[in-house]
Scaffold this active site. Structure first.
Site, PDB file in Angstrom:
ATOM      1  CB  ALA A  72      40.574 -22.786  -6.878  1.00 27.87           C
ATOM      2  N   GLY A  87      36.182 -24.461  -4.105  1.00 26.28           N
ATOM      3  CA  GLY A  87      36.154 -23.120  -3.534  1.00 26.28           C
ATOM      4  C   GLY A  87      34.792 -22.454  -3.704  1.00 26.28           C
ATOM      5  CD  GLU A 135      36.906 -24.663   0.505  1.00 23.32           C
ATOM      6  OE1 GLU A 135      37.498 -24.252  -0.516  1.00 23.32           O
ATOM      7  OE2 GLU A 135      37.494 -25.230   1.452  1.00 23.32           O
ATOM      8  CD  GLU A 150      38.233 -28.778  -3.237  1.00 24.25           C
ATOM      9  OE1 GLU A 150      37.413 -29.728  -3.212  1.00 24.25           O
ATOM     10  OE2 GLU A 150      37.902 -27.597  -3.064  1.00 24.25           O
TER      11      GLU A 150
HETATM   12  N1  COA Z   1      39.082 -23.293 -13.203  1.00 21.93           N
HETATM   13  C1  COA Z   1      39.321 -22.832 -14.444  1.00 21.93           C
HETATM   14  N2  COA Z   1      38.662 -23.229 -15.526  1.00 21.93           N
HETATM   15  C2  COA Z   1      37.720 -24.168 -15.358  1.00 21.93           C
HETATM   16  C3  COA Z   1      37.418 -24.704 -14.091  1.00 21.93           C
HETATM   17  C4  COA Z   1      38.147 -24.225 -12.975  1.00 21.93           C
HETATM   18  N3  COA Z   1      37.935 -24.652 -11.739  1.00 21.93           N
HETATM   19  N4  COA Z   1      36.444 -25.602 -14.234  1.00 21.93           N
HETATM   20  C5  COA Z   1      36.139 -25.628 -15.537  1.00 21.93           C
HETATM   21  N5  COA Z   1      36.907 -24.762 -16.216  1.00 21.93           N
HETATM   22  C6  COA Z   1      36.859 -24.450 -17.646  1.00 21.93           C
HETATM   23  C7  COA Z   1      37.305 -25.635 -18.488  1.00 21.93           C
HETATM   24  O1  COA Z   1      38.711 -25.677 -18.614  1.00 21.93           O
HETATM   25  C8  COA Z   1      36.610 -25.333 -19.797  1.00 21.93           C
HETATM   26  O2  COA Z   1      37.341 -24.317 -20.440  1.00 21.93           O
HETATM   27  P1  COA Z   1      37.367 -24.220 -22.050  1.00 21.93           P
HETATM   28  O3  COA Z   1      35.947 -24.052 -22.485  1.00 21.93           O
HETATM   29  O4  COA Z   1      38.257 -23.061 -22.323  1.00 21.93           O
HETATM   30  O5  COA Z   1      37.945 -25.529 -22.472  1.00 21.93           O
HETATM   31  C9  COA Z   1      35.294 -24.720 -19.361  1.00 21.93           C
HETATM   32  O6  COA Z   1      35.506 -24.263 -18.011  1.00 21.93           O
HETATM   33  C10 COA Z   1      34.134 -25.681 -19.353  1.00 21.93           C
HETATM   34  O7  COA Z   1      34.531 -26.840 -18.644  1.00 21.93           O
HETATM   35  P2  COA Z   1      34.119 -28.293 -19.137  1.00 21.93           P
HETATM   36  O8  COA Z   1      34.636 -29.254 -18.120  1.00 21.93           O
HETATM   37  O9  COA Z   1      34.513 -28.493 -20.544  1.00 21.93           O
HETATM   38  O10 COA Z   1      32.530 -28.167 -19.078  1.00 21.93           O
HETATM   39  P3  COA Z   1      31.447 -29.058 -18.403  1.00 21.93           P
HETATM   40  O11 COA Z   1      30.184 -28.321 -18.549  1.00 21.93           O
HETATM   41  O12 COA Z   1      31.560 -30.447 -18.899  1.00 21.93           O
HETATM   42  O13 COA Z   1      31.813 -29.097 -16.824  1.00 21.93           O
HETATM   43  C11 COA Z   1      32.367 -28.332 -14.628  1.00 21.93           C
HETATM   44  C12 COA Z   1      31.802 -27.960 -16.027  1.00 21.93           C
HETATM   45  C13 COA Z   1      32.520 -27.066 -13.840  1.00 21.93           C
HETATM   46  C14 COA Z   1      31.413 -29.307 -13.920  1.00 21.93           C
HETATM   47  C15 COA Z   1      33.721 -29.064 -14.806  1.00 21.93           C
HETATM   48  O14 COA Z   1      34.530 -28.265 -15.629  1.00 21.93           O
HETATM   49  C16 COA Z   1      34.492 -29.334 -13.526  1.00 21.93           C
HETATM   50  O15 COA Z   1      34.210 -30.287 -12.825  1.00 21.93           O
HETATM   51  N6  COA Z   1      35.493 -28.495 -13.251  1.00 21.93           N
HETATM   52  C17 COA Z   1      36.419 -28.759 -12.175  1.00 21.93           C
HETATM   53  C18 COA Z   1      36.020 -28.012 -10.977  1.00 21.93           C
HETATM   54  C19 COA Z   1      37.058 -28.199  -9.904  1.00 21.93           C
HETATM   55  O16 COA Z   1      37.775 -29.164  -9.831  1.00 21.93           O
HETATM   56  N7  COA Z   1      37.074 -27.221  -9.009  1.00 21.93           N
HETATM   57  C20 COA Z   1      37.884 -27.286  -7.845  1.00 21.93           C
HETATM   58  C21 COA Z   1      39.195 -26.696  -8.069  1.00 21.93           C
HETATM   59  S1  COA Z   1      40.149 -26.963  -6.614  1.00 21.93           S
END
Ligand code: COA
Length: 687
Positions: free
Chosen positions: A61, A102, A105, A125
């Site tokens: 999401a 998501g 999912e 989550e």
């Molecule tokens: N929604 C929106 N933006 C997201 C996102 C999400 N679910 N997950 C990551 N981003 C964005 C970050 O805010 C960041 O944005 P920026 O470059 O403008 O600062 C960019 O993606 C990169 O994320 P970052 O965490 O800095 O990079 P990373 O390579 O270290 O990690 C992920 C990438 C995807 C592993 C990590 O961001 C993550 O775990 N995200 C959370 C995912 C999550 O919780 N999803 C479930 C939502 S219910």
């Protein structure tokens, strides 16, 4: 945003393209539904493959949509999933990078899943105070052993495709040619021409689900029970034993309730501010210098911890000490740490050998000539640190970054003894340095932008959360913690006992109350500092002497089996001793205070208000660059849990007028010399 190509082999390839991580915002959701429908209606198409980008199949999401109408704008993720569910042609997910929340999912809705070996899949989550909301709680227990599915959702940590290869979640794991493998599988499914089996159609082992939930519920700890998402997850997974539609409905209800919880709001906020905090202001944009080889000066607990963190992140480390004994002890600490990791099966022996090959220990300052960054971690005393920096100045190469791990001292006073103050930066690690995520990166008046950029980049490389701080006493964290601790001492004089204050603050969410923390770290450090500052203290200031009195009778904390509390066999006694109560009462009498009991809520509010006031002052001084940074510091370094949030998040949830009024009262009771943040300072901090 998304592309669809019809391949020669009659595969419709849907490529998700929403940089940087394919989060499932409204636009992307819309495209997926349209493309699935188009492929389904297209007679040329036999089967469909959904693929992401190298970095991400999808990170789930769009967190930025949470709490906005866009989150619930159709098609919602559930609708996207239903469109795949309803599709008469096979749909296969080709997973590279991450498939989280998501994103996972979406993959679970497909008829099959093929992943690159390096892909990482998970349901984070719970770390946002939620449970999966689009079917994972119902589908994972149908695909995997229920206890494994539950463990995955409880931890929130992703697993690699290799770790999941036999779990039932993935149909194939490949080293390369992901799309080819997914297409082959999709065409096989199309050729078989039978009713397509989806995760939702599989039967679930109800007894195994019940057992897994009972076992996991019994193991929930205090931290988890404080957050509603953990019990909600148990409830949702238990419901997977019910008919699919009923379980889905239950998952939805639980998800929507959690979405409105204060815990989820705090965790969402924390997610955002932690990601913002590592970005430097535009004035400091510069390419970082090299930091591949780090020298750590001082082999004590702190120095060894820093060395371990650097070694674990792949850097080359040289540890320098003055005495052979201290060096040997530091080396032994590092060796023991990695040996224990190997023994626990967390590190393989080959990797450990590689780590040791990157570590050098020396008594010779000349070893500094080849390093990129020097991190000084010696005794917290200005003269000692200055003498180290003089030596560093003589031996480090031109262009090396010179960092000090001071927690209180003036960076400029340290930088003043070297010929290159622009190369100096503060790197304030928290103990144990290989565990704690927080790193304060302190800017001296001469620190060059690329030196600051190096400090931040090094912090990120070490998997820390680096926070930019101005050079002022206590930087961000210790300064605010000081104000908090002082307020708690005032409350002792005013009428509360240590255990009442500790309990009220632990109930609020702090990992430990301030007096239990003080006992744990030892009261003598603060005592020494107080004595050193006694001559400059204004006698009119409200000064609480309880800690000094405790130290004078040898109650130095846990290590002495007595401090604010008494310890029997290392176990803290629930109630403070009579002798301590007398000391506290006398302190109150000496100040002319009539002690009166304090309600838990009053204790909590006074402690938080003291932090907010100090935060507003330091923000106005420019010690913190963003208000959110202050919360990142408090949550990651001082035991405030992320689901409660830091003082700024707390203050924003209060009525502004009552906040102002309570602050007036607080400052008045703080006595002579107490500084109240102005209304303007408060609004700059909170607006
Ligand atoms: N929604 C929106 N933006 C997201 C996102 C999400 N679910 N997950 C990551 N981003 C964005 C970050 O805010 C960041 O944005 P920026 O470059 O403008 O600062 C960019 O993606 C990169 O994320 P970052 O965490 O800095 O990079 P990373 O390579 O270290 O990690 C992920 C990438 C995807 C592993 C990590 O961001 C993550 O775990 N995200 C959370 C995912 C999550 O919780 N999803 C479930 C939502 S219910």
């Amino acid at each position: 945003m998304t592309n669809q190509e019809i391949q020669a082999d009659r595969i419709a390839l849907i490529e998700l393209n929403n940089p940087p991580v394919n989060s499932l915002g409204i636009q992307l959701r819309r495209h997926i539904v349209e493309l699935i429908r188009a492929a389904e209606d297209d007679p040329q198409v036999a089967a469909i493959v959904i693929v992401g980008k190298d970095k991400a199949f999808s990170a789930g999401a769009d967190v930025a949509e949470f709490g906005t109408p866009m989150q619930f704008e159709e098609p919602m993720l559930r609708t996207v999933i239903e469109s795949i569910d309803a599709c008469r042609k096979p749909v296969v997910a080709a997973i590279s990078g991450v498939a989280l929340g998501g994103g996972l999912e979406l993959a679970l809705a497909c008829h099959a899943r093929v992943a690159l070996a390096s892909a990482r899949l998970g349901t984070p989550e719970i770390q946002l105070g939620l449970i999966p909301g689009s079917g994972a709680t119902q589908k994972l227990p149908r695909l995997m052993r229920p206890e494994r599915a539950l463990a995955m959702m409880l931890s929130g940590q992703p697993l690699t495709a290799v770790q999941l290869s036999e779990s039932g979640l993935l149909d194939r794991v490949v080293e390369q040619d992901l799309v080819d493998a997914a297409s082959t599988l999709a065409l096989d499914l199309a050729r078989q021409n039978m009713t397509l089996l989806r995760a939702r159609d599989r039967t679930v082992n109800a007894a195994a689900v019940d057992q897994a939930v009972a076992d996991a519920s019994a193991k929930l700890n205090r931290r988890q029970l404080a957050q509603p998402a953990y019990l909600a997850l148990m409830d949702a997974v238990k419901s997977s034993a019910l008919p699919f539609a009923v379980g889905m409905q239950r998952e939805r209800e639980l998800f929507l309730t959690l979405m409105k919880s204060s815990e989820a709001a705090a965790l969402r906020y924390q997610f955002r501010v932690e990601r913002e905090s590592s970005k430097l202001p535009a004035s400091m944009h510069a390419a970082p210098r090299a930091f591949g080889h780090v020298a750590v000066i001082g082999a004590g607990t702190m120095g060894s911890g820093i060395a371990i963190a650097a070694l674990e992140s792949g850097l080359q480390v040289t540890m320098l000490e003055q005495s052979p004994d201290a060096l040997a002890q530091g080396r032994a600490r590092i060796d023991q740490y990695f040996a224990a990791r190997v023994k626990a099966g967390k590190l393989d022996a080959g990797r450990a050998d590689g780590i040791f090959a990157r570590l050098a220990t020396t008594l010779d300052w000349a070893a500094l000539k080849s390093v990129d960054v020097v991190v000084e971690a010696v005794f917290e005393d200005l003269a000692v640190k200055q003498s180290v920096f003089r030596m560093v100045d003589q031996h480090a190469r031109v262009g090396a970054v010179l960092a000090t791990n001071t927690s209180y001292l003036d960076i400029d006073a340290i930088a003043s003894v070297v010929s290159r103050p622009h190369d100096v930066v503060g790197l304030h690690f928290f103990s144990p340095a290989n565990v704690m995520k927080l790193l304060e990166v302190v800017q001296g008046k001469a620190s060059a932008p690329d030196v600051m950029a190096t400090g931040m980049a090094l912090g990120k490389h070490l998997k820390k959360i680096p926070i930019l701080c101005g050079n002022a006493f206590g930087f961000i964290g210790n300064r605010i913690y000081n104000a908090y601790r002082k307020q708690c001492e005032f409350m002792l004089e005013d009428g509360a006992w240590p255990e009442e204050i500790d309990k009220a603050l632990a109930d609020f969410g702090f990992a430990m109350g301030p007096f239990a923390v003080a006992d744990l770290s030892g009261l003598d450090i603060a005592w020494r500092m107080r004595k050193a500052n006694a001559s400059t203290r204004d006698p009119r200031e409200r000064y609480v002497s309880i800690l000094d009195s405790l130290c004078e009778i040898g109650r130095l904390g846990r290590k002495a089996q007595a401090g604010y509390y008494t310890y029997v066999d290392g176990k803290q006694q629930a109630v403070t001793d009579e002798v301590v109560r007398v000391i506290i009462e006398r302190a109150g009498i000496a100040r002319g205070i009539t002690r009166a009991p304090l309600q838990a809520e009053v204790i909590q509010r006074r402690a938080m208000l003291a932090m907010v006031n100090e935060a507003a002052l330091l923000f106005a001084e420019g010690v913190a660059h963003r208000a959110g940074d202050i919360d990142v510091v408090l949550v990651n370094g001082y035991g405030l849990p992320a689901w409660v949030g830091g003082p700024i998040h707390w203050a924003r949830s209060q009525t502004r007028s009552s906040l102002a009024h309570e602050l007036d009262q607080l400052i008045e009771s703080n006595g002579f010399g107490a500084v109240r943040a102005t209304p303007h300072m408060l609004s700059s901090l909170l607006d």
